[in-house]
Scaffold this motif. Sequence first.
Motif, PDB file in Angstrom:
ATOM      1  N   VAL A  65       0.840  -1.085   0.030  1.00  0.00           N
ATOM      2  CA  VAL A  65      -0.155  -0.098   0.093  1.00  0.00           C
ATOM      3  C   VAL A  65       0.965   1.222  -0.030  1.00  0.00           C
ATOM      4  O   VAL A  65       0.535   2.076  -0.756  1.00  0.00           O
ATOM      5  N   GLY A  66       1.756   1.273   0.879  1.00  0.00           N
ATOM      6  CA  GLY A  66       2.673   2.438   0.978  1.00  0.00           C
ATOM      7  C   GLY A  66       3.600   2.709  -0.160  1.00  0.00           C
ATOM      8  O   GLY A  66       3.734   3.878  -0.716  1.00  0.00           O
ATOM      9  N   GLY A  67       3.887   1.617  -1.058  1.00  0.00           N
ATOM     10  CA  GLY A  67       4.710   1.532  -2.101  1.00  0.00           C
ATOM     11  C   GLY A  67       3.924   2.338  -3.142  1.00  0.00           C
ATOM     12  O   GLY A  67       4.309   2.989  -4.094  1.00  0.00           O
ATOM     13  N   LEU A  68       2.857   1.812  -3.461  1.00  0.00           N
ATOM     14  CA  LEU A  68       1.680   2.209  -4.453  1.00  0.00           C
ATOM     15  C   LEU A  68       1.418   3.691  -4.169  1.00  0.00           C
ATOM     16  O   LEU A  68       1.674   4.418  -5.135  1.00  0.00           O
ATOM     17  N   LEU A  69       1.004   4.142  -2.909  1.00  0.00           N
ATOM     18  CA  LEU A  69       0.656   5.651  -2.691  1.00  0.00           C
ATOM     19  C   LEU A  69       2.067   6.391  -2.918  1.00  0.00           C
ATOM     20  O   LEU A  69       1.957   7.674  -3.474  1.00  0.00           O
ATOM     21  N   GLN A  70       3.266   6.142  -2.570  1.00  0.00           N
ATOM     22  CA  GLN A  70       4.428   6.752  -2.784  1.00  0.00           C
ATOM     23  C   GLN A  70       4.687   6.912  -4.196  1.00  0.00           C
ATOM     24  O   GLN A  70       5.008   7.948  -4.619  1.00  0.00           O
ATOM     25  N   HIS A  71       4.397   5.847  -4.955  1.00  0.00           N
ATOM     26  CA  HIS A  71       4.419   5.833  -6.330  1.00  0.00           C
ATOM     27  C   HIS A  71       3.662   6.805  -6.938  1.00  0.00           C
ATOM     28  O   HIS A  71       4.086   7.600  -7.763  1.00  0.00           O
ATOM     29  N   LEU A  72       2.387   6.746  -6.629  1.00  0.00           N
ATOM     30  CA  LEU A  72       1.418   7.841  -7.345  1.00  0.00           C
ATOM     31  C   LEU A  72       1.861   9.446  -6.726  1.00  0.00           C
ATOM     32  O   LEU A  72       1.813  10.270  -7.422  1.00  0.00           O
ATOM     33  N   LYS A  73       2.325   9.497  -5.513  1.00  0.00           N
ATOM     34  CA  LYS A  73       2.585  10.714  -5.063  1.00  0.00           C
ATOM     35  C   LYS A  73       3.827  11.318  -5.818  1.00  0.00           C
ATOM     36  O   LYS A  73       3.712  12.495  -6.367  1.00  0.00           O
ATOM     37  N   ALA A  74       4.756  10.420  -6.123  1.00  0.00           N
ATOM     38  CA  ALA A  74       5.932  11.012  -6.808  1.00  0.00           C
ATOM     39  C   ALA A  74       5.618  11.361  -8.180  1.00  0.00           C
ATOM     40  O   ALA A  74       6.239  12.401  -8.719  1.00  0.00           O
ATOM     41  N   ILE A  75       4.777  10.638  -8.819  1.00  0.00           N
ATOM     42  CA  ILE A  75       4.395  10.964 -10.090  1.00  0.00           C
ATOM     43  C   ILE A  75       3.427  12.393 -10.163  1.00  0.00           C
ATOM     44  O   ILE A  75       3.670  13.265 -11.026  1.00  0.00           O
ATOM     45  N   TYR A 124      -6.602  -4.393   4.670  1.00  0.00           N
ATOM     46  CA  TYR A 124      -6.245  -3.577   3.481  1.00  0.00           C
ATOM     47  C   TYR A 124      -6.847  -2.326   3.314  1.00  0.00           C
ATOM     48  O   TYR A 124      -6.120  -1.144   3.006  1.00  0.00           O
ATOM     49  N   ASN A 125      -8.202  -2.169   3.333  1.00  0.00           N
ATOM     50  CA  ASN A 125      -9.148  -1.230   3.326  1.00  0.00           C
ATOM     51  C   ASN A 125      -8.582  -0.236   4.202  1.00  0.00           C
ATOM     52  O   ASN A 125      -8.674   1.201   4.093  1.00  0.00           O
ATOM     53  N   PHE A 126      -8.563  -0.472   5.563  1.00  0.00           N
ATOM     54  CA  PHE A 126      -8.280   0.391   6.473  1.00  0.00           C
ATOM     55  C   PHE A 126      -6.870   0.869   6.501  1.00  0.00           C
ATOM     56  O   PHE A 126      -6.667   2.105   6.566  1.00  0.00           O
ATOM     57  N   ILE A 137       1.433   8.364  10.647  1.00  0.00           N
ATOM     58  CA  ILE A 137       0.648   7.244  11.738  1.00  0.00           C
ATOM     59  C   ILE A 137       0.807   5.993  11.107  1.00  0.00           C
ATOM     60  O   ILE A 137       0.897   4.665  11.736  1.00  0.00           O
ATOM     61  N   ALA A 138       0.499   5.730   9.869  1.00  0.00           N
ATOM     62  CA  ALA A 138       0.630   4.524   9.040  1.00  0.00           C
ATOM     63  C   ALA A 138       2.031   3.983   9.219  1.00  0.00           C
ATOM     64  O   ALA A 138       2.037   2.818   9.565  1.00  0.00           O
ATOM     65  N   HIS A 139       2.869   4.602   9.099  1.00  0.00           N
ATOM     66  CA  HIS A 139       4.312   4.063   9.231  1.00  0.00           C
ATOM     67  C   HIS A 139       4.512   3.790  10.838  1.00  0.00           C
ATOM     68  O   HIS A 139       5.300   2.785  11.038  1.00  0.00           O
ATOM     69  N   ARG A 140       4.132   4.511  11.477  1.00  0.00           N
ATOM     70  CA  ARG A 140       4.319   4.296  13.010  1.00  0.00           C
ATOM     71  C   ARG A 140       3.517   3.035  13.678  1.00  0.00           C
ATOM     72  O   ARG A 140       4.073   2.286  14.412  1.00  0.00           O
ATOM     73  N   VAL A 141       2.323   2.965  13.086  1.00  0.00           N
ATOM     74  CA  VAL A 141       1.723   1.751  13.204  1.00  0.00           C
ATOM     75  C   VAL A 141       2.408   0.302  12.726  1.00  0.00           C
ATOM     76  O   VAL A 141       2.778  -0.635  13.472  1.00  0.00           O
ATOM     77  N   VAL A 142       3.081   0.426  11.707  1.00  0.00           N
ATOM     78  CA  VAL A 142       4.014  -0.634  11.238  1.00  0.00           C
ATOM     79  C   VAL A 142       5.200  -0.884  12.013  1.00  0.00           C
ATOM     80  O   VAL A 142       5.569  -2.082  12.489  1.00  0.00           O
ATOM     81  N   GLY A 143       5.776   0.342  12.415  1.00  0.00           N
ATOM     82  CA  GLY A 143       6.759   0.267  13.266  1.00  0.00           C
ATOM     83  C   GLY A 143       6.549  -0.421  14.711  1.00  0.00           C
ATOM     84  O   GLY A 143       7.309  -1.369  15.127  1.00  0.00           O
ATOM     85  N   TYR A 144       5.291  -0.166  15.289  1.00  0.00           N
ATOM     86  CA  TYR A 144       4.928  -0.703  16.427  1.00  0.00           C
ATOM     87  C   TYR A 144       4.445  -2.165  16.221  1.00  0.00           C
ATOM     88  O   TYR A 144       4.722  -3.187  17.091  1.00  0.00           O
ATOM     89  N   LEU A 145       4.046  -2.394  14.934  1.00  0.00           N
ATOM     90  CA  LEU A 145       3.423  -4.008  14.752  1.00  0.00           C
ATOM     91  C   LEU A 145       4.680  -4.922  14.453  1.00  0.00           C
ATOM     92  O   LEU A 145       4.729  -5.925  15.295  1.00  0.00           O
ATOM     93  N   GLU A 146       5.853  -4.265  14.011  1.00  0.00           N
ATOM     94  CA  GLU A 146       6.989  -4.978  13.980  1.00  0.00           C
ATOM     95  C   GLU A 146       7.623  -5.022  15.130  1.00  0.00           C
ATOM     96  O   GLU A 146       8.515  -6.138  15.354  1.00  0.00           O
ATOM     97  N   GLU A 147       7.621  -4.201  16.148  1.00  0.00           N
ATOM     98  CA  GLU A 147       8.264  -4.327  17.424  1.00  0.00           C
ATOM     99  C   GLU A 147       7.515  -5.477  18.039  1.00  0.00           C
ATOM    100  O   GLU A 147       8.303  -6.424  18.764  1.00  0.00           O
ATOM    101  N   GLU A 148       6.116  -5.838  17.841  1.00  0.00           N
ATOM    102  CA  GLU A 148       5.390  -6.964  18.423  1.00  0.00           C
ATOM    103  C   GLU A 148       5.573  -8.077  17.912  1.00  0.00           C
ATOM    104  O   GLU A 148       5.913  -9.184  18.559  1.00  0.00           O
ATOM    105  N   ALA A 149       6.038  -8.084  16.546  1.00  0.00           N
ATOM    106  CA  ALA A 149       6.420  -9.325  15.847  1.00  0.00           C
ATOM    107  C   ALA A 149       7.873  -9.816  16.500  1.00  0.00           C
ATOM    108  O   ALA A 149       7.883 -10.926  16.460  1.00  0.00           O
ATOM    109  N   VAL A 150       8.851  -8.797  16.589  1.00  0.00           N
ATOM    110  CA  VAL A 150       9.925  -9.275  17.267  1.00  0.00           C
ATOM    111  C   VAL A 150       9.771  -9.814  18.685  1.00  0.00           C
ATOM    112  O   VAL A 150      10.570 -10.944  18.766  1.00  0.00           O
TER     113      VAL A 150
END
Length: 217
Positions: A65-75, A124-126, A137-150
């Motif tokens: 999702v992040g890659g797609l939206l960053q791609h569209l934003k860059a364009i 995905y939709n969320f 916030i989206a990146h921070r959510v992933v950062g914290y999700l990965e902390e929990e994964a660890v």
Amino acid sequence: MKQPTGFDTPEVSFENIHHTPQDWRDRAALRFVKFLRFFADRLFAGRYGHRAVVLETVAAVPGMVGGLLQHLKAIRHIRDDEGWIKELIEEADNERMHLMTFIHIAQPSRGERWMIMITQAIFYNFYFFLYLFLPRIAHRVVGYLEEEAVVSYTQYLEQIDAGTVENVPAPQIAKDYWGLSDNARLREVVIVIRADEAAHRDTNHDFANKIADGSHN
């Protein structure tokens, strides 16, 4: 294909790092992740392999999702993405390989496969709209999700070392992807996956910090 990390022995260096929330955005992200952790703990308890199958389905969503939206934003803004697109897409593919690996190990039931589809559809939709309007916030959510994964994979390792979880042979897909030895077992797989999650944790917290200080818009 991801190049072998070399993390195929139990002696891999590793740090369990927590990002201290700096403001309400960080606190909201952390609370959301703790909310998800609460349900995951009660749903799967000590069934770490099955837990990984379902949760890696979720973990493979943000990078794409992040890659797609960053791609569209860059364009849209006709500017360089500063390497974010490649990093995020590679993260998504890496998480997909985690899932493919645990599919072989845990052999999910039909019910768990339905849970995978439903969970992915909801998350995905969320996450798409969260990243669209609140990327920090989206990146921070992933950062914290990965902390929990660890944390979860560290607990998984402890169960393997205690003999509670059988240290089965590593599936061939994991040996090929991470360049593990022919006699590698589950313990080595969990170690390399935990290292991946720690790297994703640091990357996403760094991305959130860059958005916060204005160095990436």
